[in-house]
Design a protein around this motif. Structure first.
Motif, short mmCIF file in Angstrom:
data_model
loop_
_atom_site.label_atom_id
_atom_site.label_comp_id
_atom_site.label_asym_id
_atom_site.label_seq_id
_atom_site.Cartn_x
_atom_site.Cartn_y
_atom_site.Cartn_z
N ILE A 130 0.86 -1.18 0.00
CA ILE A 130 0.00 0.00 0.00
C ILE A 130 0.89 1.23 0.00
O ILE A 130 1.81 1.36 0.82
CB ILE A 130 -0.93 0.03 1.23
CG1 ILE A 130 -1.78 -1.24 1.28
CG2 ILE A 130 -1.81 1.27 1.19
CD1 ILE A 130 -2.72 -1.42 0.11
N GLY A 132 0.17 5.08 0.15
CA GLY A 132 -0.83 6.13 0.29
C GLY A 132 -2.21 5.59 -0.01
O GLY A 132 -2.68 4.65 0.63
N THR A 133 -2.87 6.16 -1.00
CA THR A 133 -4.22 5.73 -1.38
C THR A 133 -4.19 4.73 -2.53
O THR A 133 -5.22 4.46 -3.14
CB THR A 133 -5.07 6.94 -1.79
OG1 THR A 133 -4.46 7.62 -2.90
CG2 THR A 133 -5.23 7.91 -0.62
N TRP A 134 -3.01 4.18 -2.80
CA TRP A 134 -2.83 3.27 -3.93
C TRP A 134 -2.44 1.88 -3.45
O TRP A 134 -1.79 1.72 -2.42
CB TRP A 134 -1.75 3.79 -4.88
CG TRP A 134 -2.09 5.11 -5.51
CD1 TRP A 134 -1.95 6.35 -4.95
CD2 TRP A 134 -2.63 5.31 -6.81
NE1 TRP A 134 -2.37 7.31 -5.81
CE2 TRP A 134 -2.79 6.71 -6.98
CE3 TRP A 134 -2.98 4.46 -7.86
CZ2 TRP A 134 -3.29 7.27 -8.15
CZ3 TRP A 134 -3.47 5.02 -9.02
CH2 TRP A 134 -3.63 6.41 -9.16
N SER A 135 -2.83 0.89 -4.24
CA SER A 135 -2.40 -0.49 -3.99
C SER A 135 -1.49 -0.93 -5.13
O SER A 135 -1.83 -0.76 -6.31
CB SER A 135 -3.61 -1.43 -3.94
OG SER A 135 -4.41 -1.17 -2.81
N CYS A 142 -0.07 -0.09 -10.27
CA CYS A 142 -0.83 0.43 -9.13
C CYS A 142 -2.27 0.69 -9.55
O CYS A 142 -2.55 1.06 -10.70
CB CYS A 142 -0.21 1.73 -8.62
SG CYS A 142 1.45 1.54 -7.93
N PRO A 144 -6.07 2.47 -7.69
CA PRO A 144 -6.61 3.13 -6.51
C PRO A 144 -7.17 2.10 -5.52
O PRO A 144 -7.97 1.24 -5.90
CB PRO A 144 -7.73 4.02 -7.07
CG PRO A 144 -7.38 4.20 -8.52
CD PRO A 144 -6.73 2.92 -8.94
N SER A 145 -6.77 2.20 -4.29
CA SER A 145 -7.22 1.22 -3.29
C SER A 145 -8.72 1.23 -3.13
O SER A 145 -9.33 0.20 -2.80
CB SER A 145 -6.56 1.50 -1.94
OG SER A 145 -5.16 1.31 -2.01
N VAL A 146 -9.37 2.38 -3.37
CA VAL A 146 -10.81 2.49 -3.21
C VAL A 146 -11.56 1.63 -4.23
O VAL A 146 -12.75 1.35 -4.06
CB VAL A 146 -11.25 3.97 -3.32
CG1 VAL A 146 -11.11 4.48 -4.75
CG2 VAL A 146 -12.65 4.18 -2.78
#
Length: 275
Positions: A130, A132-135, A142, A144-146
């Motif tokens: 992970i 930041g807001t990325w996976s 990468c 977006p984790s969302v």
């Protein structure tokens, strides 16, 4: 009579568990590989038409590779066929799945860099870090984790899943946001909710739920015709991937019944309520 769609056997090889049930020159256990592209067509024969698809991360038991095509069986639904050899690779344990209609693949955790492709709803991925807001995925890209959910967390409402795919273009044999057919839509909705679901509408009509009468129809029921299926979003409206709209669309059930009958495709064959 065996169903060729679910029988991993051709003129050269068959799955080991079929020995004594079908004739084949050799029987093999197979090699478990996974789809390594956004969507890979399953073909009825090499160079033939699409009958289904694998999404990224879907597992495929390969029984043989012959002239650039792998013959085998999808692990999720047992569907058999041929896939281009170069669209399969080493199987990995998935940690998450794509829970939005589609997401882009980025080479770095920055939204302004040029993307490197996409993944579609239901694709299973392995997250290795992970940022930041990325996976970051095992392949290095990468997302977006969302846009991801843990592999063990599933949706609860197939109708809400179908709503997400509204407007998706119709594609015979399709199973993704890129393109989908009637039974592919039902399968992806069921799978997103952690339920088993066969691939084709005749299989779904046979295996899913119990019959109900037209006057008792409600949200969540499945309506079947010969070769077609729709999902009720209320007691009068259904959502379905269809060749009339060439998309996933809402349609009043009464209108669909009349239109399909006038087109010569027959009456409703059953209404099933999932259990």
């Amino acid at each position: 009579m065996t169903d060729a769609r679910l029988t991993p056997s051709n003129e050269r090889v068959a799955a080991a568990y079929l020995e004594g049930q079908v004739d084949a020159p050799r029987y093999v256990e197979g090699e478990l590989l996974q789809c390594t592209c956004a969507a890979a067509d399953i073909l009825g024969k090499p160079g033939g038409r699409r009958t289904s698809q694998l999404l990224f991360g879907d597992l495929f038991n390969v029984l043989e590779v012959h002239k650039g095509h792998a013959f085998g069986q999808s692990v999720y639904d047992g569907y058999c066929g041929y896939i281009r050899e170069d669209l399969l690779g080493r199987a990995e344990d998935a940690t998450h799945w794509v829970s939005v209609p589609a997401t882009h693949l980025y080479p770095a955790p920055h939204l302004k860099v040029m993307t490197q492709g996409a993944l579609y709803f239901g694709s299973e991925v392995s997250v290795i870090g992970i940022e930041g807001t990325w996976s970051r995925l095992s392949g290095g890209q990468c997302v977006p984790s969302v846009h991801l959910q843990p592999i063990g967390e599933r949706r609860k409402d197939p109708v809400a899943v179908a709503d997400l795919l509204l407007g998706t273009p119709y594609l015979w044999g399709g199973s993704s946001r890129y393109g989908i057919d009637c039974s592919g839509l039902i399968q992806i909705c069921w799978r997103a909710c952690g339920r088993e679901c066969p691939r084709d509408s005749d299989m779904q009509e046979q295996d899913i739920g119990h019959p109900v009468e037209m006057e008792d129809i409600r949200r969540g029921d499945l309506v079947f015709w010969d070769g077609h299926v729709g999902l009720m979003t209320s007691d009068s409206i259904m959502i379905h991937a269809n060749a009339h709209h060439m998309a996933v669309a809402y349609e009043p059930l009464e209108d669909a019944i009349q239109r399909i009958d006038e087109a010569g495709d027959g009456p409703v064959t059953s209404i099933k309520r999932p259990e």
